[in-house]
Design a protein around this motif. Structure first.
Motif, PDB file in Angstrom:
ATOM      1  N   HIS A   1      22.542  17.478  -8.521  1.00  0.00           N
ATOM      2  CA  HIS A   1      21.737  16.779  -9.530  1.00  0.00           C
ATOM      3  C   HIS A   1      21.724  17.686 -10.752  1.00  0.00           C
ATOM      4  CE1 HIS A   1      18.595  19.680  -8.506  1.00  0.00           C
ATOM      5  NE2 HIS A   1      18.693  19.292  -7.240  1.00  0.00           N
ATOM      6  N   GLY A   2      20.956  17.358 -11.768  1.00  0.00           N
ATOM      7  CA  GLY A   2      20.792  18.236 -12.904  1.00  0.00           C
ATOM      8  C   GLY A   2      19.397  18.852 -12.928  1.00  0.00           C
ATOM      9  N   CYS A   3      19.198  19.835 -13.778  1.00  0.00           N
ATOM     10  CA  CYS A   3      17.855  20.386 -14.061  1.00  0.00           C
ATOM     11  C   CYS A   3      17.963  21.100 -15.405  1.00  0.00           C
ATOM     12  CB  CYS A   3      17.390  21.327 -12.955  1.00  0.00           C
ATOM     13  SG  CYS A   3      15.620  21.719 -13.046  1.00  0.00           S
ATOM     14  N   ASP A   4      17.989  20.308 -16.461  1.00  0.00           N
ATOM     15  CA  ASP A   4      18.262  20.811 -17.810  1.00  0.00           C
ATOM     16  C   ASP A   4      17.106  21.669 -18.310  1.00  0.00           C
ATOM     17  OD1 ASP A   4      18.769  21.170 -20.517  1.00  0.00           O
ATOM     18  OD2 ASP A   4      19.566  19.148 -20.805  1.00  0.00           O
ATOM     19  N   PRO A   5      17.319  22.972 -18.489  1.00  0.00           N
ATOM     20  CA  PRO A   5      16.227  23.845 -18.915  1.00  0.00           C
ATOM     21  C   PRO A   5      15.895  23.749 -20.400  1.00  0.00           C
ATOM     22  CG  PRO A   5      18.225  25.139 -18.742  1.00  0.00           C
ATOM     23  CD  PRO A   5      18.570  23.741 -18.279  1.00  0.00           C
ATOM     24  N   THR A   6      16.681  22.977 -21.151  1.00  0.00           N
ATOM     25  CA  THR A   6      16.434  22.870 -22.589  1.00  0.00           C
ATOM     26  C   THR A   6      15.495  21.724 -22.935  1.00  0.00           C
ATOM     27  OG1 THR A   6      18.255  21.339 -23.124  1.00  0.00           O
ATOM     28  CG2 THR A   6      18.796  23.687 -22.977  1.00  0.00           C
ATOM     29  N   THR A   7      15.169  20.875 -21.969  1.00  0.00           N
ATOM     30  CA  THR A   7      14.270  19.746 -22.224  1.00  0.00           C
ATOM     31  C   THR A   7      12.833  20.150 -21.925  1.00  0.00           C
ATOM     32  OG1 THR A   7      14.440  18.865 -19.972  1.00  0.00           O
ATOM     33  CG2 THR A   7      16.105  18.138 -21.574  1.00  0.00           C
ATOM     34  N   PRO A   8      11.850  19.405 -22.441  1.00  0.00           N
ATOM     35  CA  PRO A   8      10.446  19.741 -22.137  1.00  0.00           C
ATOM     36  C   PRO A   8      10.127  19.699 -20.650  1.00  0.00           C
ATOM     37  CG  PRO A   8      10.563  18.240 -24.008  1.00  0.00           C
ATOM     38  CD  PRO A   8      11.947  18.312 -23.427  1.00  0.00           C
ATOM     39  N   SER A   9      10.776  18.800 -19.925  1.00  0.00           N
ATOM     40  CA  SER A   9      10.521  18.670 -18.498  1.00  0.00           C
ATOM     41  C   SER A   9      11.019  19.900 -17.740  1.00  0.00           C
ATOM     42  CB  SER A   9      11.238  17.429 -17.955  1.00  0.00           C
ATOM     43  OG  SER A   9      11.226  17.412 -16.536  1.00  0.00           O
ATOM     44  N   THR A  10      10.314  20.256 -16.674  1.00  0.00           N
ATOM     45  CA  THR A  10      10.764  21.333 -15.791  1.00  0.00           C
ATOM     46  C   THR A  10      11.342  20.768 -14.492  1.00  0.00           C
ATOM     47  OG1 THR A  10       8.566  21.543 -14.796  1.00  0.00           O
ATOM     48  CG2 THR A  10       9.053  22.959 -16.689  1.00  0.00           C
ATOM     49  N   ASP A  11      11.564  19.458 -14.478  1.00  0.00           N
ATOM     50  CA  ASP A  11      11.994  18.811 -13.243  1.00  0.00           C
ATOM     51  C   ASP A  11      13.492  18.505 -13.252  1.00  0.00           C
ATOM     52  OD1 ASP A  11       9.375  18.726 -12.141  1.00  0.00           O
ATOM     53  OD2 ASP A  11       8.911  17.068 -13.501  1.00  0.00           O
ATOM     54  N   HIS A  12      13.983  18.040 -12.119  1.00  0.00           N
ATOM     55  CA  HIS A  12      15.382  17.631 -12.015  1.00  0.00           C
ATOM     56  C   HIS A  12      15.698  16.536 -13.012  1.00  0.00           C
ATOM     57  CE1 HIS A  12      15.374  18.954  -7.492  1.00  0.00           C
ATOM     58  NE2 HIS A  12      15.406  19.980  -8.331  1.00  0.00           N
ATOM     59  N   SER A  13      16.975  16.400 -13.331  1.00  0.00           N
ATOM     60  CA  SER A  13      17.413  15.362 -14.260  1.00  0.00           C
ATOM     61  C   SER A  13      18.525  14.522 -13.626  1.00  0.00           C
ATOM     62  CB  SER A  13      17.874  15.976 -15.589  1.00  0.00           C
ATOM     63  OG  SER A  13      18.632  17.153 -15.389  1.00  0.00           O
ATOM     64  N   ARG A  14      18.519  13.255 -13.980  1.00  0.00           N
ATOM     65  CA  ARG A  14      19.478  12.279 -13.436  1.00  0.00           C
ATOM     66  C   ARG A  14      20.797  12.436 -14.195  1.00  0.00           C
ATOM     67  NH1 ARG A  14      20.320   8.681  -9.022  1.00  0.00           N
ATOM     68  NH2 ARG A  14      21.275   6.751  -9.802  1.00  0.00           N
ATOM     69  N   GLU A  15      21.710  13.197 -13.625  1.00  0.00           N
ATOM     70  CA  GLU A  15      22.960  13.521 -14.304  1.00  0.00           C
ATOM     71  C   GLU A  15      24.176  13.335 -13.397  1.00  0.00           C
ATOM     72  OE1 GLU A  15      23.203  17.173 -16.624  1.00  0.00           O
ATOM     73  OE2 GLU A  15      21.046  17.492 -16.349  1.00  0.00           O
ATOM     74  N   TYR A  16      25.322  13.178 -14.041  1.00  0.00           N
ATOM     75  CA  TYR A  16      26.587  13.338 -13.327  1.00  0.00           C
ATOM     76  C   TYR A  16      26.681  14.785 -12.854  1.00  0.00           C
ATOM     77  CZ  TYR A  16      28.238   8.997 -15.581  1.00  0.00           C
ATOM     78  OH  TYR A  16      28.402   7.705 -16.012  1.00  0.00           O
ATOM     79  N   VAL A  17      27.513  15.006 -11.840  1.00  0.00           N
ATOM     80  CA  VAL A  17      27.766  16.384 -11.405  1.00  0.00           C
ATOM     81  C   VAL A  17      29.259  16.672 -11.531  1.00  0.00           C
ATOM     82  CG1 VAL A  17      25.784  16.438  -9.856  1.00  0.00           C
ATOM     83  CG2 VAL A  17      28.021  15.748  -8.952  1.00  0.00           C
ATOM     84  N   PRO A  18      29.618  17.927 -11.833  1.00  0.00           N
ATOM     85  CA  PRO A  18      31.033  18.268 -11.987  1.00  0.00           C
ATOM     86  C   PRO A  18      31.751  18.269 -10.644  1.00  0.00           C
ATOM     87  CG  PRO A  18      29.674  20.228 -12.133  1.00  0.00           C
ATOM     88  CD  PRO A  18      28.727  19.063 -12.058  1.00  0.00           C
TER      89      PRO A  18
END
Length: 391
Positions: free
Chosen positions: A325-342
């Motif tokens: 999954h994702g967990c984008d540290p640049t967004t306000p959220s500290t939670d996982h993010s719904r992303e494609y995975v490599p």
């Protein structure tokens, strides 16, 4: 020579929002891309050589004309964006319904019932960062002996306790109790024991974490590998995530570097089958803490270890690098993010530079491993093995 698949899951290393990211509040999330922008580029020469920059734009990680690996990205077919869902889908489980989450904490009637079962009142019962909540409530916990309960946007029930206040064995019993109670509409993906040590203002989590997962609804890739008479070697939290299914041997780890070390040890043992590794620091230490610099450094540290891994591969080995999954540290959220995975797939006997496109499910990866190891087919997924083997 032992026939092996080595699957390394870079926990939370997403590569861009999925089309339904808006439904999860994750529009704009791009873990790799946004970290690279924030850091004015990432230095990942070994992943670049494999073809990471060919999957999507990543500042500092250029596309290459001759990728050493086959490359693509995978969409998650299951609803959700948590660790269990992502790993299960890799192994052939596609959920129809996401695991429940509790953005306002757990219902008070449940907490009261839990307190009665364990004989103690609890602190917290809120959505929180694990490192932050032990600093904030740790001193009160030490004074009162009340365990700290918290959750996140993930489907988890977490219990934190100081090891010198509540012994590990008792903390594990609390979590076993919670696991038994959390059923039906409250059947969270994981109950997690979060022991810590230290003094006020300097509490720190220890390596004695334990995940109490739930059983997959049917047989998974790891089961089929074991049934084929092959080994399933689990590194990190893999055994916990899959409830031990199919695992023939395992080792727990304290972080990414030990995860790579243990993977290398399994590679040197020359046992046939599947080595599956989860490198959790990206998610636990940096994604959830919005630590962009730390995340970038962890990516570069993993990249620096890649030559060691490649040097241990046999002629017939397949190395697969992906995420859950994702967990984008640049967004306000500290939670996982719904992303494609490599998706990077390397082998000395495989074709190089094949663009595997956008896979419709993480299970495509698992089905490919099943076909390569000549096990029974897993319930979901379309193998891409024919696309990458040399004719």
């Amino acid at each position: 020579m032992a026939k092996r698949a080595i699957l390394i899951v870079l926990d939370s290393v997403g590569i861009g929002e999925m089309p339904d990211a808006l439904e999860y509040g994750d529009q704009g999330s791009n873990t790799l891309g946004n970290i690279a922008k924030a850091m004015n580029g990432l230095n990942l020469p070994n992943l670049q050589a494999l073809g990471l920059g060919n999957i999507a734009p990543i500042q500092g990680v250029e596309p290459t004309d001759n990728p050493q690996a086959c490359y693509g990205k995978m969409a998650e077919a299951s609803p959700g964006k948590d660790t269990t869902t992502g790993h299960w889908e890799i192994a052939g489980v596609i959920l129809e319904k996401a695991f429940p989450t509790f953005p306002k904490g757990f219902p008070q009637e449940f907490i009261q019932a839990f307190e009665e079962k364990i004989g103690r009142r609890v602190l917290g019962n809120e959505v929180a960062s694990g490192t932050e909540i032990i600093q904030r409530l740790g001193e009160e916990h030490v004074k009162t002996g009340r365990p700290i309960v918290y959750t996140s946007a993930d489907s988890v029930f977490q219990v934190a306790a100081h090891e010198e206040v509540i012994p590990l064995a008792e903390l594990m019993q609390f979590c076993e109790t919670a696991r038994q109670m959390l059923d039906g509409d409250m059947r969270v993906g994981r109950v997690i024991a979060r022991p810590f040590l230290g003094e006020p203002g300097n509490y720190y989590r220890t390596s004695h974490r334990h995940d109490f997962a739930i059983e997959p609804p049917h047989k998974i890739l790891l089961d089929y590998v074991q049934e084929a008479g092959l080994n399933v070697m689990a590194v990190g939290k893999i055994k916990d995530i899959y409830y031990g299914h199919g695992v023939t041997e395992f080792v727990l780890t304290t972080g990414n570097q030990e995860g790579v070390d243990k993977t290398l040890l399994y590679l040197k043992e020359e046992k046939s089958g599947l080595i599956m590794t989860n490198l959790v620091d990206f998610d636990m230490l940096f994604g959830h803490r919005n630590n962009v610099k730390g995340y970038a450094q962890a990516l570069e540290e993993f990249d620096a270890r890649l030559p060691e891994i490649l040097a241990c591969l046999n002629k017939e080995d397949i190395l697969i690098i992906t995420a859950d999954h994702g967990c984008d540290p640049t967004t306000p959220s500290t939670d996982h993010s719904r992303e494609y995975v490599p998706l990077l797939v390397y082998g000395q006997e495989l074709q190089r530079g094949v663009n595997l496109g956008v896979r419709s499910s993480f299970s495509d990866l698992g089905q490919t491993v099943a076909e390569y190891l000549k096990t029974s087919r897993i319930p979901h997924g379309k193998s891409f093995l024919a696309d990458i083997v040399k004719s």
